[in-house]
Motif scaffolding. Structure first.
Motif, PDB file in Angstrom:
ATOM      1  N   GLN A  95      77.469 -50.728  36.896  1.00 25.62           N
ATOM      2  CA  GLN A  95      77.981 -51.647  37.917  1.00 25.62           C
ATOM      3  C   GLN A  95      77.626 -53.094  37.590  1.00 25.62           C
ATOM      4  OE1 GLN A  95      76.083 -48.911  38.624  1.00 25.62           O
ATOM      5  NE2 GLN A  95      77.707 -47.570  39.370  1.00 25.62           N
ATOM      6  N   GLU A  96      76.397 -53.332  37.147  1.00 26.83           N
ATOM      7  CA  GLU A  96      75.983 -54.695  36.772  1.00 26.83           C
ATOM      8  C   GLU A  96      76.787 -55.191  35.578  1.00 26.83           C
ATOM      9  OE1 GLU A  96      71.252 -54.576  38.001  1.00 26.83           O
ATOM     10  OE2 GLU A  96      71.885 -53.746  36.072  1.00 26.83           O
ATOM     11  N   ALA A  97      76.972 -54.324  34.598  1.00 27.47           N
ATOM     12  CA  ALA A  97      77.726 -54.708  33.400  1.00 27.47           C
ATOM     13  C   ALA A  97      79.163 -55.064  33.758  1.00 27.47           C
ATOM     14  CB  ALA A  97      77.693 -53.584  32.366  1.00 27.47           C
ATOM     15  N   MET A  98      79.785 -54.264  34.598  1.00 24.97           N
ATOM     16  CA  MET A  98      81.168 -54.546  34.980  1.00 24.97           C
ATOM     17  C   MET A  98      81.270 -55.848  35.778  1.00 24.97           C
ATOM     18  SD  MET A  98      82.693 -52.274  33.361  1.00 24.97           S
ATOM     19  CE  MET A  98      84.339 -52.575  33.894  1.00 24.97           C
ATOM     20  N   GLY A 138      65.173 -49.347  24.201  1.00 23.91           N
ATOM     21  CA  GLY A 138      66.378 -48.694  23.705  1.00 23.91           C
ATOM     22  C   GLY A 138      67.357 -48.325  24.814  1.00 23.91           C
ATOM     23  N   GLN A 139      67.039 -48.692  26.045  1.00 24.20           N
ATOM     24  CA  GLN A 139      67.873 -48.381  27.204  1.00 24.20           C
ATOM     25  C   GLN A 139      68.859 -49.521  27.469  1.00 24.20           C
ATOM     26  OE1 GLN A 139      67.713 -45.381  28.883  1.00 24.20           O
ATOM     27  NE2 GLN A 139      66.407 -44.934  27.124  1.00 24.20           N
ATOM     28  N   PRO A 140      69.975 -49.211  28.127  1.00 18.56           N
ATOM     29  CA  PRO A 140      70.917 -50.276  28.481  1.00 18.56           C
ATOM     30  C   PRO A 140      70.225 -51.345  29.335  1.00 18.56           C
ATOM     31  CG  PRO A 140      71.878 -48.116  28.888  1.00 18.56           C
ATOM     32  CD  PRO A 140      70.428 -47.895  28.562  1.00 18.56           C
ATOM     33  N   THR A 141      70.577 -52.587  29.076  1.00 16.23           N
ATOM     34  CA  THR A 141      70.018 -53.697  29.836  1.00 16.23           C
ATOM     35  C   THR A 141      70.548 -53.691  31.268  1.00 16.23           C
ATOM     36  OG1 THR A 141      69.825 -55.006  27.826  1.00 16.23           O
ATOM     37  CG2 THR A 141      69.815 -56.220  29.900  1.00 16.23           C
ATOM     38  N   TYR A 142      71.808 -53.298  31.424  1.00 14.32           N
ATOM     39  CA  TYR A 142      72.472 -53.344  32.722  1.00 14.32           C
ATOM     40  C   TYR A 142      72.970 -51.959  33.117  1.00 14.32           C
ATOM     41  CZ  TYR A 142      72.592 -58.353  31.783  1.00 14.32           C
ATOM     42  OH  TYR A 142      72.243 -59.643  31.498  1.00 14.32           O
ATOM     43  N   THR A 143      72.982 -51.712  34.419  1.00 17.60           N
ATOM     44  CA  THR A 143      73.656 -50.516  34.914  1.00 17.60           C
ATOM     45  C   THR A 143      75.155 -50.707  34.690  1.00 17.60           C
ATOM     46  OG1 THR A 143      74.033 -51.389  37.144  1.00 17.60           O
ATOM     47  CG2 THR A 143      71.916 -50.242  36.744  1.00 17.60           C
TER      48      THR A 143
END
Length: 90
Positions: free
Chosen positions: A45-48, A38-43
């Motif tokens: 910074q990684e997502a951006m 249930g946690q975000p896959t990316y931080t």
């Protein structure tokens, strides 16, 4: 990652898919969630960074006259082995 040509687009998409993400070109990488935790896959910074890479992928595909949706769908099918079950798009 620098995305400057179709090979770079394919490498970017393949890397994301091999990391277990069901990639769609329109999705914001901040919205990907690990289904087990249930946690975000990316931080953030990684997502951006991935969002910037996807924007570059759109520009490259547009410049080359390639439909990014069909292009990435083919990569997804091959990377997941679903190309043996689902016909490849034109």
């Amino acid at each position: 990652m620098r995305i400057e040509n179709l090979d770079d687009v394919a490498e970017f998409a393949g890397t994301v898919i091999r990391n277990g993400v069901s990639l769609h070109p329109d999705d914001d990488f901040r919205n990907y969630v690990n289904l087990e935790t249930g946690q975000p896959t990316y931080t953030e910074q990684e997502a951006m960074a991935n969002n910037r890479d996807m924007a570059s992928a759109f520009r490259v595909c547009d410049k080359c006259g390639v439909d990014i949706y069909g292009f990435m769908q083919k990569i997804f099918l091959v990377e997941t082995g679903l190309d043996r079950l689902i016909p490849m798009p034109d």
